[in-house]
Write a protein that holds these residues in place. Structure first.
Motif, PDB file in Angstrom:
ATOM      1  N   PHE A 201       0.826  -1.213   0.000  1.00 37.89           N
ATOM      2  CA  PHE A 201       0.000   0.000   0.000  1.00 37.89           C
ATOM      3  C   PHE A 201       0.860   1.263   0.000  1.00 37.89           C
ATOM      4  CE2 PHE A 201      -3.374   2.782   2.041  1.00 37.89           C
ATOM      5  CZ  PHE A 201      -4.313   2.651   1.021  1.00 37.89           C
TER       6      PHE A 201
ATOM      7  N   ALA B 277      -7.815  -5.126   2.668  1.00 37.98           N
ATOM      8  CA  ALA B 277      -7.504  -6.558   2.524  1.00 37.98           C
ATOM      9  C   ALA B 277      -6.173  -6.907   3.174  1.00 37.98           C
ATOM     10  CB  ALA B 277      -7.470  -6.946   1.042  1.00 37.98           C
ATOM     11  N   ILE B 278      -5.457  -5.885   3.630  1.00 37.63           N
ATOM     12  CA  ILE B 278      -4.113  -6.088   4.184  1.00 37.63           C
ATOM     13  C   ILE B 278      -4.079  -5.836   5.694  1.00 37.63           C
ATOM     14  CG2 ILE B 278      -1.735  -5.245   4.130  1.00 37.63           C
ATOM     15  CD1 ILE B 278      -2.244  -4.606   1.094  1.00 37.63           C
TER      16      ILE B 278
ATOM     17  N   LEU C 131      -1.010   4.540  -1.438  1.00 39.71           N
ATOM     18  CA  LEU C 131      -1.889   4.419  -2.603  1.00 39.71           C
ATOM     19  C   LEU C 131      -3.205   5.149  -2.378  1.00 39.71           C
ATOM     20  CD1 LEU C 131      -2.745   3.027  -5.301  1.00 39.71           C
ATOM     21  CD2 LEU C 131      -3.334   1.010  -3.945  1.00 39.71           C
ATOM     22  N   GLY C 132      -3.737   5.073  -1.185  1.00 43.50           N
ATOM     23  CA  GLY C 132      -5.017   5.713  -0.887  1.00 43.50           C
ATOM     24  C   GLY C 132      -5.063   6.178   0.555  1.00 43.50           C
TER      25      GLY C 132
ATOM     26  N   ARG D 274      -8.129  -0.516  -0.934  1.00 45.41           N
ATOM     27  CA  ARG D 274      -7.168  -1.590  -1.199  1.00 45.41           C
ATOM     28  C   ARG D 274      -6.513  -2.130   0.073  1.00 45.41           C
ATOM     29  NH1 ARG D 274      -5.395  -5.409  -1.548  1.00 45.41           N
ATOM     30  NH2 ARG D 274      -4.100  -6.499  -3.073  1.00 45.41           N
ATOM     31  N   VAL D 275      -6.218  -1.227   1.007  1.00 43.93           N
ATOM     32  CA  VAL D 275      -5.486  -1.646   2.203  1.00 43.93           C
ATOM     33  C   VAL D 275      -6.339  -2.487   3.147  1.00 43.93           C
ATOM     34  CG1 VAL D 275      -6.004   0.343   3.666  1.00 43.93           C
ATOM     35  CG2 VAL D 275      -3.813  -0.821   3.914  1.00 43.93           C
TER      36      VAL D 275
ATOM     37  N   GLU E  13       3.585   3.590  -1.693  1.00 38.30           N
ATOM     38  CA  GLU E  13       3.944   3.778  -3.102  1.00 38.30           C
ATOM     39  C   GLU E  13       5.406   3.446  -3.408  1.00 38.30           C
ATOM     40  OE1 GLU E  13       2.230   4.162  -5.680  1.00 38.30           O
ATOM     41  OE2 GLU E  13       0.307   5.073  -5.162  1.00 38.30           O
TER      42      GLU E  13
ATOM     43  N   ARG F  81      -8.635   2.920  -4.733  1.00 33.00           N
ATOM     44  CA  ARG F  81      -7.347   3.103  -4.044  1.00 33.00           C
ATOM     45  C   ARG F  81      -7.506   3.009  -2.525  1.00 33.00           C
ATOM     46  NH1 ARG F  81      -5.834   7.760  -4.087  1.00 33.00           N
ATOM     47  NH2 ARG F  81      -7.229   8.921  -5.452  1.00 33.00           N
ATOM     48  N   ASP F  82      -8.521   3.708  -2.013  1.00 30.39           N
ATOM     49  CA  ASP F  82      -8.691   3.760  -0.554  1.00 30.39           C
ATOM     50  C   ASP F  82      -8.940   2.381   0.047  1.00 30.39           C
ATOM     51  OD1 ASP F  82      -8.372   6.501  -0.527  1.00 30.39           O
ATOM     52  OD2 ASP F  82     -10.483   6.977  -0.216  1.00 30.39           O
TER      53      ASP F  82
ATOM     54  N   ILE G 282     -13.017  -4.207  -2.783  1.00 30.01           N
ATOM     55  CA  ILE G 282     -12.037  -4.095  -3.866  1.00 30.01           C
ATOM     56  C   ILE G 282     -12.670  -4.430  -5.214  1.00 30.01           C
ATOM     57  CG2 ILE G 282      -9.936  -5.158  -4.799  1.00 30.01           C
ATOM     58  CD1 ILE G 282      -8.995  -5.437  -1.833  1.00 30.01           C
TER      59      ILE G 282
END
Lengths: 570, 570
Positions: free
Chosen positions: A410, B427-428, B256-257, B424-425, A412, B421-422, B395
């Motif tokens: 996540f 899932a992490i 990323l977001g 995405r994290v 960049e 983008r927001d 996602i």
């Protein structure tokens, strides 16, 4: 993590999976012997690794920008483009009569794959030029060819495609840009175009815009569209860039990805242009330009999938985390089954998408070399699949790449997220993947399914032996082919909109089955290698996805319209 | 496109799908009657629409930044946070004894869904605080509770979680931060923590860091970890923020977001901290903190899925493009079957994920209210599914949202890309989705599958009637349950790493089946409504995906280790 060019993979696929020997056995491509191909791939691989890949992060961090109406490109991109042009890579498939290398599309596809993996934003420029070169070769007058082709092929000048307008995207026929005859054989082009890729730069001697527009009194819709060459600088009597034309970059878009590739709104204000092809022949010319560009865009997805896989694998082999459940583990996250599942999915899908793209390229080459209708139909059938599955693979694989990186994905600075951002548009431009799927179940089924069934027959004939020798792999692929055949028959018996309702899942299911077939060929050719293990992985774990896709594909359209916009909002 | 709060959807789900009446029939939650719930949801909906949602684009474009060691938050976020705090939303589920509302987790889940849909970066702040409040309620001394809880619950102070270190991510046990007793009951905390969400801000009176660290001589691994409260300002005798503690924000990540949510590297340099829970009890306390936070993160995915769906639907109902193939079309892209397929997928998956999350919340509430082991096991079973499927749905749905926007989806100004983008994290963080899936097939199967089979038995009993009354929907869901049962039995008979190898596909298949069940319940409750059509869509088109997932889940681990890193690189 530096990109490593996948020359070995192409050589294996050429020799053992997609039957490239058929291409080199034709008279047209007889020169492209193994030695030459190896030299070409090796050279393109080196360029991608050493010159193009280092541009990727820089371009993301320092986007192209508009200054006083002129595009300033990202640091190093001028030098990168020059290296591509000097290597002759812009004209790799172009006609030798105008300075091209005349190489098979299969080779171009491999080269584009490596360059896209290196830096998608950079590679997009020569890809656009290749599309323009092809359109001119097929449709331009000899005079225009002589004036533009040598300079485009040498890379001295760049080319763009101008199709979209605010009200005319997928529906190109709705465009309004006007072309008025000036009486001297040229036309005055007036209108606004959007999403123009690499519309301007500060490194090429000229920018040649191919613009779709309407002549006075032209019929509505696509039949009234003509294609025009509208250069930024009007060539003088010697063919050198002369007077500045009446066109300008209005603005650049702020995009999710591909920051180094300037995407412009273009204004044509009575700009001077020349007709390419006949009046009203714009759509035909555009399809020439778009057809191979569709394969090219599919390959962009594959290149990014490759680069994302390499980056994730490099991270996984270095990142120590968690207790290993296996004997002789490395202590890195590569010991963990779920990380391996992700990496093997990335590898297996990249291989499947690459094999489909190269099979499509072989069909294009065979069609070019032999003029055979069967090869032409095969190329036409595989093109939308190569485009949509290649780009979906780019998106899915780069998503997995982010996941393999964990929290770092996540952030960049790892670059994992950039792959995901850059590749996203490939499912949209050059015809959205929905449009590709509609082409597959619409236009490509107008032969009553002949091209599809010919392909399935060919595959099943080849599979007969594998069903005995490698039943664990041959049998599921054969059964999947049968399910695809039945689904195809169902769609052929359905109304067009019922097909459209299942078009994307059908295409995805089709690609899954083709992927199984190519993996199986790889396993048969290299039974003791990692390729055979990867084939097993794909066929056991990913191929079953076709069941869901094809069930979805058969569902028809009725339920999609049973809920209105209000119901969808609730 | 302004976000519209989905209060109706929650009311329907509460009443007809997830059995919220059982919760309100308990003594513990008897106050939460229908009238009160409606008022709560209505008020949270209004806040999300009018105050929180307008922050979303602003925050993306004006990220939080670090200035002279202090975080400057994005424009409007101070006011947004104040509105959330003033409404009592930080303490919505907290103990009334310390000023909380004491509402059921089911209601909190609905509220979090709406706030996340409004602005994920903003909502992340109170979500973190909620996790801290819960950890303190369960593990802190009465003294610490009295000092911190009222101010956290009122929103006067904010809370963070400090787990991760560069070498200790998913493997928390590898952490090295030290805690040394100072002899006065407090400890000196020294170490670096990374990925600290909302580590600092310029709008709360204090920031309370819960930090995992090791005491001198503590055993290695997770057993040696203790939890400490380390406030930015040490409370004075009156409980007001006093001396500045020895901790600082080193840097913020470029992500990323979630640009408006500051993610920091934190340095603790002998900072004063107080033990929360017993020595070595850090992991237990952390699990309390993380457990409901996992549900909260799943709900973040659902909120974004909702917001992305609304935005895509609004775009589709306005965007005119292409020739309609249907009678009485609107001329917009909503006429096109493939656009409808995408929008209905978005809607149907959002509903499925939301139902799973709310069912999980009901189980948490029933466990809290009754102390029943069965409800506790049900909550434990559904938590990883709610987290992983909710975030995967966020996602996938936001990806589809980009696609519905066509070329505009790749342009940042539409906001479609920001959702993607927001989310995405999600899932992490709070345990990657791979970790969630390993929890499901590992820890959650340690009962020999009892909790899973109890759920499947319950579903199949309920389905018996539907198999007769609505066979087209009831039968496929029942069959899918059976396939899930068989796959579960296969996994129960497999070694742990074989389960891990199929963990994520198993979780996805499990969620697909649960989604079918909840959709069916919706169709039975509202047979003539768009909900029934959506159920048909889901069961016909999306449920079959479980076949691929579960086939993958049964494949075992051997093939994953048949290729080494070198083979994967080739």
């Amino acid at each position: 993590m530096p990109y490593r060019a996948t020359v070995d993979d192409f050589q294996f696929l050429f020799s053992h999976v997609v039957g490239f020997d058929r291409v080199t056995q034709t008279e047209r491509f007889a020169d492209a012997d193994a030695e030459m191909i190896d030299a070409i791939l090796g050279e393109a691989g080196r360029l991608s690794e050493e010159v193009i890949a280092p541009l990727n992060r820089v371009g993301d961090q320092h986007p192209a920008r508009l200054e006083n109406g002129v595009v300033r490109t990202s640091p190093g991109f001028a030098e990168g483009y020059k290296a591509i042009a000097d290597g002759g890579w812009v004209g790799i498939s172009a006609d030798p009569a105008h300075g091209g290398m005349g190489l098979p599309m299969t080779v171009t596809t491999a080269v584009n794959d490596m360059m896209a993996a290196g830096c998608l934003a950079m590679q997009l420029n020569p890809l656009m030029c290749q599309g323009q070169i092809e359109a001119l070769e097929h449709h331009a007058s000899d005079e225009l060819k002589a004036l533009y082709l040598p300079k485009l092929i040498s890379g001295e000048w760049c080319g763009t495609m101008n199709l979209t307008e605010p009200q005319a995207g997928s529906d190109v026929g709705a465009l309004r840009t006007k072309a008025e005859p000036l009486g001297d054989g040229s036309f005055a082009i007036t209108g606004q175009k959007i999403y123009i890729t690499w519309a301007d730069n500060d490194f090429s001697g000229n920018i040649c815009h191919l613009v779709l527009a309407r002549l006075p009194g032209a019929p509505e819709g696509t039949k009234g569209i003509s294609l025009f060459m509208v250069p930024k600088f009007i060539p003088d009597a010697d063919g050198n860039p002369g007077a500045r034309n009446d066109l300008r970059v209005v603005s650049l878009e702020h995009k999710l990805g591909l920051h180094a590739s300037p995407t412009a709104v273009m204004e044509y204000e009575g700009a001077k242009g020349w007709l390419v092809g006949p009046e009203g022949g714009g759509m035909a010319a555009m399809f020439t330009m778009m057809n191979n560009a569709r394969l090219g865009v599919g390959v962009q997805g594959i290149g990014i999938a490759e680069a994302a896989t390499q980056a994730a694998l490099a991270y996984a082999t270095e990142r120590k985390q968690g207790r290993s459940l296996i004997d002789g583990g490395t202590g890195t996250i590569l010991d963990h089954a779920d990380v391996r599942r992700m990496l093997m999915t990335m590898r297996a899908d990249t291989f499947a998408a690459r094999a489909i793209a190269l099979a499509c390229a072989v069909a294009i080459d065979m069609s070019t070399a032999t003029g055979s209708d069967d090869w032409s139909a095969r190329a036409a059938l595989l093109t939308p699949i190569a485009k949509a599955f290649g780009t979906e693979t780019g998106i899915r694989v780069s998503e997995l790449g982010v996941q393999v990186h964990g929290g770092m994905g996540f952030i960049e600075e790892t670059g994992a997220a950039q792959f995901s951002r850059d590749v996203r548009v490939t499912a949209i431009y050059e015809g959205t993947n929905g449009i590709q799927a509609m082409d597959l179940v619409g236009r490509k089924m107008m032969d009553g399914g002949d091209a599809i069934f010919a392909l399935l027959d060919e595959i099943e004939t080849e599979l007969e032996e594998a069903r005995n020798t490698l039943p664990g792999l041959g049998e599921p692929v054969w059964e999947a082919c049968e399910t695809l055949r039945e689904t195809t028959e169902t769609l052929l018996g359905s109304a067009l909109n019922d097909r459209f309702a299942g078009a994307v899942p059908y295409l995805m299911g089709f690609a899954r089955v083709l992927g199984g077939y190519y993996h199986l060929k790889a396993a048969l050719a290299a039974p003791e290698s990692p390729r055979a293990q990867l084939a097993k992985f794909y066929i056991t774990r990913l191929l079953p996805e076709h069941l869901g896709h094809l069930a979805h594909a058969r569902a028809g359209a009725d339920d999609l319209y049973a809920v209105d916009a209000e119901g969808l909002a609730a």
